[in-house]
Design an enzyme around this catalytic site. Structure first.
Site, PDB file in Angstrom:
ATOM      1  N   GLU A  21      -3.200  -4.317  -3.700  1.00 55.12           N
ATOM      2  CA  GLU A  21      -3.343  -6.234  -4.635  1.00 55.12           C
ATOM      3  C   GLU A  21      -3.124  -4.739  -6.095  1.00 55.12           C
ATOM      4  OE1 GLU A  21      -6.047  -6.476  -1.047  1.00 55.12           O
ATOM      5  OE2 GLU A  21      -5.161  -4.738  -1.772  1.00 55.12           O
ATOM      6  N   CYS A  56     -10.373  -5.431   0.979  1.00 53.65           N
ATOM      7  CA  CYS A  56     -11.443  -4.296   0.928  1.00 53.65           C
ATOM      8  C   CYS A  56     -12.150  -4.602  -0.347  1.00 53.65           C
ATOM      9  CB  CYS A  56     -11.133  -2.962   1.115  1.00 53.65           C
ATOM     10  SG  CYS A  56     -10.483  -1.962  -0.720  1.00 53.65           S
ATOM     11  N   ASN A  95       1.169  -0.813  -0.066  1.00 51.78           N
ATOM     12  CA  ASN A  95      -0.022  -0.034  -0.136  1.00 51.78           C
ATOM     13  C   ASN A  95       0.984   1.174  -0.388  1.00 51.78           C
ATOM     14  OD1 ASN A  95       0.819  -0.762   2.499  1.00 51.78           O
ATOM     15  ND2 ASN A  95      -0.858   0.915   2.980  1.00 51.78           N
ATOM     16  N   MET A  96       0.324   2.321  -0.276  1.00 50.70           N
ATOM     17  CA  MET A  96       1.137   4.449  -0.844  1.00 50.70           C
ATOM     18  C   MET A  96       0.322   4.598  -0.126  1.00 50.70           C
ATOM     19  SD  MET A  96       3.423   2.862  -3.759  1.00 50.70           S
ATOM     20  CE  MET A  96       4.166   4.325  -3.600  1.00 50.70           C
ATOM     21  N   GLU A  97       0.243   5.891   0.268  1.00 52.46           N
ATOM     22  CA  GLU A  97       0.045   7.176   0.903  1.00 52.46           C
ATOM     23  C   GLU A  97       0.737   8.179   0.836  1.00 52.46           C
ATOM     24  OE1 GLU A  97      -2.393   4.125   4.487  1.00 52.46           O
ATOM     25  OE2 GLU A  97      -0.932   6.109   5.449  1.00 52.46           O
ATOM     26  N   CYS A 100     -11.014  -3.058  -3.535  1.00 56.11           N
ATOM     27  CA  CYS A 100      -9.785  -4.673  -3.891  1.00 56.11           C
ATOM     28  C   CYS A 100     -10.419  -5.622  -4.565  1.00 56.11           C
ATOM     29  CB  CYS A 100      -8.883  -4.478  -3.431  1.00 56.11           C
ATOM     30  SG  CYS A 100      -7.719  -3.218  -3.100  1.00 56.11           S
TER      31      CYS A 100
END
Length: 297
Positions: free
Chosen positions: A106, A131, A91-93, A134
């Protein structure tokens, strides 16, 4: 030692001895989140782990690539392409950017496989349940009907079990799907290397609903260039913009995404939408001094 390499080595240290010994030569300073089919088979033989056990054991290494300054919640995913190669994702934020620009693990793993030329995903392994966003994103894949999902301490299940009575491309009369090999034959006369690379990406984009064929190229302070193409979704909201795919490309290549210095975006003017405004604002949040070239074909 970079922070990423430190995380990878911390994850390595917690693995069973036999697996750690076999993995150590692979997880070096050049490792970019890809384990070939042959490497996986060798790791399986050396570790005496089952296919499932080995994939689950590798998840902490995938999660090491996570960029999560907001949630501090590190998610890893491993997508296996039809070639048998495995692709890590995380994941990237981004600080100061609306949450809709977040990339889920994903999406990252699947984008990573797409960038590397895969035309389908056979299975995906994740350290937390996918989720709804995804699940819908994965339902766009060429292999959505056969895709298997593996979680820790659970039996493998099909995507369709996670997304019953699903809505997807076929409901809108679209054949093929995300990762299908495409070449849209867009053309652009330009002397800009970045625009040419963005054009190559646009020609691989998946945009059957808005027809916004689009691609982007990013040049980093290191001088390396990374590209991304638009991954549209039948449910619209789970679509992944080209910038996000390019940021996955950079991140999985061990680049600091805050070091992007210039970018080029190419779009087909016949599309019903545009990525220009959101691309500009997201890039400026990463680096206020970034320059952006733009071509609407």
């Amino acid at each position: 030692m970079t922070r990423l390499q430190q995380r990878l080595e911390e994850a390595l240290a917690n693995l069973p001895d036999a697996l750690r010994t076999s993995l150590t030569p692979i997880i070096n300073a050049e490792f970019k989140g890809v384990i070939s089919k042959e490497q996986f088979q060798s790791l399986q033989a050396d570790s005496e782990l089952s296919d499932k056990e080995l994939r689950l054991a590798l998840l902490p290494l995938a999660a090491a690539f996570s960029v999560a300054p907001i949630s501090n919640f590190y998610v890893g995913a491993i997508a296996r392409g039809l070639t048998g190669n495995l692709y890590f994702g995380a994941n990237m934020e981004y600080n100061d950017v609306q949450l809709g620009q977040t990339i889920h693990a994903e999406q990252s793993a699947i984008s990573h496989a797409w960038i590397q030329g895969e035309t389908g995903i056979s299975d995906i392994t994740i350290n937390f349940s996918p989720c709804g966003h995804c699940r819908q994103f994965m339902n766009e894949l060429t292999t959505a009907d056969s895709l298997m999902v593996q979680l820790p301490e659970r039996n493998e299940k099909s995507l369709q079990e996670y997304l019953p009575e699903s809505f997807g491309p076929k409901d809108l009369g679209i054949e093929g799907g995300l990762l299908a090999p495409l070449s849209h034959n867009l053309a652009l006369e330009t002397d800009s290397p970045l625009l040419r690379k963005a054009l190559e990406a646009a020609n691989r984009s998946h945009a059957p609903y808005s027809h916004n064929l689009s691609g982007i190229a990013l040049e980093m302070e290191s001088g390396e260039v990374y590209y991304g193409m638009y991954a549209e979704n039948a449910a619209f909201n789970p679509s992944l913009p080209p910038l996000q795919v390019a940021l996955v490309h950079a991140n999985m290549s061990r680049e600091d995404i805050l070091t992007v210095k210039s970018a080029a975006l190419v779009e087909d003017h016949k599309g019903a939408i545009s990525h220009l405004a959101i691309t500009q604002s997201t890039l400026e949040a990463l680096n206020p001094d970034v320059t952006l070239e733009y071509a609407s074909l």
